[in-house]
Design an enzyme around this catalytic site. Structure first.
Site, PDB file in Angstrom:
ATOM      1  N   LYS A 189      22.007   2.080  33.328  1.00 28.64           N
ATOM      2  CA  LYS A 189      21.939   1.339  32.024  1.00 28.64           C
ATOM      3  C   LYS A 189      20.849   0.325  32.072  1.00 28.64           C
ATOM      4  CE  LYS A 189      26.735   2.417  31.222  1.00 28.64           C
ATOM      5  NZ  LYS A 189      28.397   1.802  31.323  1.00 28.64           N
TER       6      LYS A 189
ATOM      7  N   GLU B 174      33.689   6.139  36.020  1.00 29.34           N
ATOM      8  CA  GLU B 174      33.002   7.457  35.992  1.00 29.34           C
ATOM      9  C   GLU B 174      34.033   8.574  36.969  1.00 29.34           C
ATOM     10  OE1 GLU B 174      30.018   8.212  34.632  1.00 29.34           O
ATOM     11  OE2 GLU B 174      30.712   6.471  33.642  1.00 29.34           O
TER      12      GLU B 174
ATOM     13  N   GLY C 113      29.164   2.052  25.600  1.00 30.62           N
ATOM     14  CA  GLY C 113      30.183   2.672  24.654  1.00 30.62           C
ATOM     15  C   GLY C 113      29.686   2.613  23.110  1.00 30.62           C
TER      16      GLY C 113
ATOM     17  N   ASP D 138      26.109   2.539  38.143  1.00 33.22           N
ATOM     18  CA  ASP D 138      26.236   2.779  36.514  1.00 33.22           C
ATOM     19  C   ASP D 138      25.549   1.731  35.762  1.00 33.22           C
ATOM     20  OD1 ASP D 138      27.874   4.404  34.158  1.00 33.22           O
ATOM     21  OD2 ASP D 138      28.232   2.225  33.988  1.00 33.22           O
TER      22      ASP D 138
END
Ligand code: NAP
Ligand code: HSE
Length: 424
Positions: A202, A187, A131, A198
């Site tokens: 990452k 999501e 983020g 997810d």
């Protein structure tokens, strides 16, 4: 100097970015000398109510990319296609690209980075991991000279939000997931969050940047938080642990290995204090020691802030007029098998309560060459709960112990298995 911005996607992050661009244009110009100008926001459904001025919305996404007034394309749609083809179209036209799309970068990042390099334009993706936390740039620029040995992160805001609310407020999983969705952390399909996909995307991106090798998402061992219930959290807490979904990547001469799974973390550990939708990433290297990045890991406004930082950097590079060289070049390398990774396991077993059961259970671990660190037993008569934490052992040995345990008549149920973050 003016830079026209076309955004593909006007949802949680795209809508926040559109508003930040409109609101902050004067301040950005004063600080950077760049006049960012929002040109258009591509969406799917023009009838939907928007929280940015509706006049910017269009459903012609190729038109946004091709628009002569658009100098830089920001992709905030999510998913692989049509995001991938639209970004290729932008890069082929020599337009710099900023994206927050970890799924796309983890699966097709190498191809897109090569394409951007061939055209000499920027491709930036800071918001794809963590983020608002700057982590992509530190890894690919500030720490480019360090050999990173290990990355450990809490990189999914939705699951951390769920686990924190279960731990702090004793709330039920489904109820908190609905709240995380309403807050814009999850999501479009929240299975990607709770099943660990997810975090796996990452983890692949972070490991690739940390070790300089292309890490395939398919090679990231991935488990989600489905198996973590209220009992697991309560028992973990009573033993002095928090439960977190971790992404862990190890480099080294034997090959890299990346994984995502729930983990017990001792309550004094810095990662256990990462609460709610916050994220954190630990880096370890021989010269830097340990470095911790933490902050807001999801949500429209924090994420749009990271995207905006990339927009300003890419605008600077565009206005400088020189060929941009890629910030990362990946080498080919074979991953190490997850079977060989050493972990401590926590197991919660429901076993029959008669003399000799503990010896049978201990025998199953012993026969698989796994050493037991501690044992707790609760209850009396009928069936009882047995909690075991092992010393570190290879995953294949732990699984072999599990098979032997499951075959014992005295073992009624293996109720939970959670790995424990290295204490030894
Ligand atoms: P979102 O709220 O679902 O918004 C997606 C936007 O893209 C919507 O405006 C949607 O149009 C548009 N869109 C999707 N597919 C489309 C298509 N085929 N054609 C035209 N428009 C399409 O998603 P988000 O949460 O903003 O996330 C966007 C990206 O940022 C994703 O890659 C996500 O992983 C990433 N990200 C999100 C966060 C977060 O906290 N939300 C944090 C970091 C990174 P409609 O509005 O008309 O449906
Ligand atoms: N769904 C993601 C999360 C958004 O919960 O962390 C941020 O990448």
């Amino acid at each position: 100097m003016r830079v026209g911005i076309g955004i593909l996607g006007g949802g949680t992050v795209g809508g926040s970015l559109a508003n930040q661009l409109l609101r902050e244009a004067g301040a950005i110009s004063a600080k950077s000398g760049i006049d960012v100008e929002l040109v258009a926001v591509g969406v799917r459904d023009l009838a939907k109510k928007r929280d940015f001025p509706a006049g910017y919305a269009t459903d012609d996404l190729e038109g946004v990319v091709d628009d002569d007034r658009v100098d830089l394309v920001v992709e905030l749609m999510g998913g692989i296609d049509p995001a991938r083809s639209l970004l290729k179209r932008a890069l082929e036209a020599g337009k710099p690209v900023v994206t927050a799309n970890k799924e796309l970068m983890a699966n097709h990042g190498e191809e897109l980075i090569e394409l951007a390099a061939g055209r000499g334009v920027s491709l930036l993706f800071e918001a794809a991991v963590g983020g608002a936390i700057p982590i992509i740039r530190p890894l690919s620029e500030s720490l480019a000279g360090e050999r990173i040995d290990r990355v450990i992160g809490i990189v999914n805001g939705t699951t951390n939000y769920i686990l924190t609310a279960m731990e702090d407020e004793g709330r039920a999983y489904a109820d908190v997931l609905a709240e995380a969705q309403a807050l814009g952390f999850a999501e479009a399909d929240p299975t990607a969050d709770v099943a660990g996909h997810d975090s796996a995307a990452k983890a692949a991106i972070l490991a690739g940047l940390a070790f300089g090798v292309w890490v395939s998402v398919a090679d990231v061992h991935t488990e989600g938080i489905h198996g973590i219930d209220e009992v697991a959290i309560e028992m973990a807490n009573s033993l002095g642990y928090s439960v977190k979904l971790l992404a862990i990547a190890d480099g080294g001469e034997r090959g890299h290995v990346a994984r995502v799974h729930p983990c017990l973390i001792p309550m004094g550990h810095q990662l256990s204090s990462v609460r709610g939708s916050s994220n954190a990433v630990f880096l370890e290297g021989p010269n830097l020691g340990q470095l911790l990045f933490s902050g807001p890991g999801a949500g429209g406004q924090p994420t749009a802030t990271a995207v905006l930082g990339d927009v300003i950097t890419a605008s600077r590079e565009l206005l400088a007029g020189s060929q941009v060289t890629p910030r990362i070049r990946y080498s080919a390398a074979s991953p190490r098998s997850f079977d060989d990774v050493e972990n401590q396991w926590y197991l919660r077993l429901i076993v029959a309560d008669f003399p000799g059961v503990l010896a049978q259970v201990a025998g199953a671990f012993g026969a698989a060459d796994v050493s037991i660190k501690s044992v707790w037993q609760e209850g009396r008569g009928g069936t009882v709960t047995l909690v075991i934490i092992t010393h570190p052992a290879q995953e294949k040995a732990q699984r072999s112990a599990l098979e032997k345990l499951s075959a014992l008549d005295a073992v009624d149920q293996v109720a939970a298995i959670i790995r424990v973050l290295d204490e030894e």
